[in-house]
Design an enzyme around this catalytic site. Sequence first.
Site: not given
Ligand SMILES: *Cc1c(COP(=O)(O)O)cnc(C)c1O
Length: 384
Positions: A182, A210, A240
Amino acid sequence: MTSLDDFAREKLDRLEAQGLRRRMIPTDRFSATGARRGGRDLISFCCNDYLSLSHHPEVIEAAREATARYGVGSGGSRLISGNTPLYDALEAGLARWKRTEDCLVFGSGYLTNVGVIPCLVGGGDLILQDELNHSCLFAGGRMSGATVQTFRHNDLDHVRSLLRAHRAAHGTCLIAVDGVFSMDGDMAPIDALAALAREYDAWLLTDDAHGLGVVGGGRGSSFLGKAKSDVPLQMGTLSKAIGAYGGYLCTSQPVADLIRNRGRSFVYSTGLPPGTLAAAIKALEIIERDPEMCERPVNNAARFCAALDLPAPVSPIVPVILGEARRVMEASAALQERGYLVTGIRPPTVPDGTARLRVTFSAAHTEQDIDGLVSAMRDLGLAG
Ligand SMILES: *Cc1c(COP(=O)(O)O)cnc(C)c1O
């Protein structure tokens, strides 16, 4: 003053002294790439809304219709009354897209990892985690009570030596990695990890927060090669590239059924708002019908990297590591003066001494947006 407030103030003072105190700033995301802060219109290069689907008219309309039809909230947990018919459509769509038998949608990506991991490993079991994994993979690992061993980032030799040293003395074993990391934007060596997992009877979990929508033709990090990678546990988020909210696990039917029964964050948390589910269904539909759109975020990142002589990116995330937290915050403020929103990322989100600008690209950025950011970064001596 109470001891509680004193406790909080002392902790905050320490963060302030280290340049690590965080503050939230109201950010009005008025368009796909536009963000208004302090009355100023900026072009954002720090959203995870890679396909700008959060602002897609069809997605907004789907959320509006579902809200009118089913109400704002779901009214209960999924096993009681909160399992709206929209869940079936979304889970079937995700399973089809990821080519798995089954799929389970959770309240968020974070809730997915803290729910799934403790169902599969516990006391006497083993988890291997990449040191750069997302915080919620570590949280899930800690909650499970299993022995956690952390390996150097993407270091397969280290994974193998940990398996050799510890696997035999433990019951079940999970290897957990971000598919696309991330804060660094690079990828895990998934096929090699899958082979090690097979060899040592371990289960591979990839966090594709991602990856979905932006790599592997939009299907994510298990779809980079000709054949689909052998990953029995593919989780990700709907917050995302999908542009909505929620998390998912794509897996086999028995594993999904086990977690429906035993995953605490699944069983004991309220179902998602119907409008959010409808938005995610529509967003996935748009992704499926427009593979060209899924290529655009990485192509935009590539244009930026080429202009600044940075290594070619494999995801829409480009880290520009500046080192000290204060330097990053100053750089971010200077970019904002020039009309660009690129927030600084500081420890503990990233390791000490690697504070960075994390530049992310959307399908909706124009060449002019990207070239403008390139010149601003060059002028400020931040890269290139
Ligand atoms: C953003 C993210 C999460 C968490 O997801 P949410 O739906 O925002 O709780 C988990 N793992 C990674 C790698 C992330 O970037």
